[in-house]
Design a protein around this motif. Structure first.
Motif, PDB file in Angstrom:
ATOM      1  N   MET A   1       0.851  -1.195   0.000  1.00 46.58           N
ATOM      2  CA  MET A   1       0.000   0.000   0.000  1.00 46.58           C
ATOM      3  C   MET A   1       0.887   1.246   0.000  1.00 46.58           C
ATOM      4  O   MET A   1       1.754   1.388   0.852  1.00 46.58           O
ATOM      5  N   ALA A   6      -3.224   4.716   1.121  1.00 45.25           N
ATOM      6  CA  ALA A   6      -3.557   4.711   2.548  1.00 45.25           C
ATOM      7  C   ALA A   6      -4.434   5.922   2.881  1.00 45.25           C
ATOM      8  O   ALA A   6      -5.439   5.797   3.580  1.00 45.25           O
ATOM      9  N   GLU A 106      -1.652   0.739   7.074  1.00 43.50           N
ATOM     10  CA  GLU A 106      -0.845  -0.053   6.133  1.00 43.50           C
ATOM     11  C   GLU A 106      -0.675  -1.490   6.631  1.00 43.50           C
ATOM     12  O   GLU A 106      -0.550  -2.425   5.843  1.00 43.50           O
TER      13      GLU A 106
END
Ligand SMILES: Cc1cc2nc3c(=O)[nH]c(=O)nc-3n(C[C@H](O)[C@H](O)[C@H](O)COP(=O)(O)O)c2cc1C
Length: 170
Positions: A1, A6, A106
Motif C-alpha cells: 500500500m 492509505a 498499512e
C-alpha cells in the motif's frame, strides 16, 4: 500500500477484535509518531501507550465520544504542553496522530481519535505531570469488521475539491 492509497482508503474504526497487537506492530505505530514533523522540530510530545484493559476502560470515560477506547487493543495518549499557551502544540499532536494512524492502516490495523474532554480525570488515571496536557488519544486494533480495511470509500464521504479549494484568493 502506498501513501496515496492509505490516505484514500483509511476510515475511522471504532470496533476492534479482542486480539492483541504484536510488539513489532506497536513499535512501528509509535515510531511513525516519533518521526512526524513538529513546529521548530521541538517534538514537544509524550506518548503513553496503553494496553491495560482497566486503564483503557477508565480512559474511555474521559470523553463524550471516547467509548471506543474501552475495546481497543492499544491506545496512544498524545500529551502536549499547554495548548492554550502555544497553538502549534495541537497541530503537532495532530501530525503525530495522522502518521501513526496511516502507519497502522498499512498494517491492517484500524484506529480512531478520542477527544478527551476531562483532561484532569485523565491525568489522575495516567499519572502524567502538571506541565503536560491531554486532549487527544487514539484507539488502535484489528477491525472487528475486517471488510472495512478494503471497502471502497463511500460516495459523498468527503466534500469535493471544488467546494473547499480557493485559488489565489477566496
Ligand atoms: C480532531 C478529531 C477528533 C475526533 N474525536 C473523535 C471522538 O472523540 N470520538 C470518535 O468516535 N471519533 C472521533 N474522531 C473521528 C472522526 O469522527 C472521523 O475521523 C470522521 O468522522 C471521519 O470518519 P471516516 O474517515 O470514517 O469517514 C475525531 C477525529 C478528529 C480528526
Amino acid at each position: 500500500m502506498n501513501v496515496s492509497e492509505a490516505i484514500r482508503t483509511k476510515r475511522a474504526i471504532r470496533k476492534f477484535q479482542d486480539k492483541p497487537l504484536p510488539d513489532e506492530v506497536i513499535h512501528i505505530i509509535l515510531n511513525a509518531g516519533r518521526r512526524s514533523q513538529s513546529s521548530k522540530n521541538e517534538q514537544a510530545w509524550h506518548f503513553i501507550a496503553i494496553r491495560d484493559k482497566a486503564i483503557l476502560e477508565a480512559l474511555s470515560k474521559c470523553g463524550t465520544y471516547a467509548g471506543h477506547l474501552a475495546g481497543a487493543a492499544l491506545a496512544v495518549a498524545i500529551l502536549t504542553p499547554d495548548p492554550t499557551a502555544k497553538f502549534q502544540t495541537l497541530f503537532d499532536a495532530g501530525q503525530a496522530a495522522a502518521f501513526m494512524q496511516l502507519a497502522a492502516w498499512e498494517l491492517g490495523v484500524g484506529s480512531v481519535p478520542a477527544s478527551i474532554y476531562e483532561g484532569e480525570k485523565a491525568r489522575e488515571i495516567l499519572g502524567f505531570p502538571p506541565e503536560w496536557h491531554l486532549r487527544m488519544a487514539l484507539s488502535f486494533g484489528y477491525p472487528l469488521e475486517e471488510e472495512k480495511l478494503s471497502a471502497t470509500p463511500k460516495k459523498g464521504g468527503r466534500r469535493s475539491l471544488e467546494e473547499i479549494v480557493h485559488w489565489d484568493t477566496w
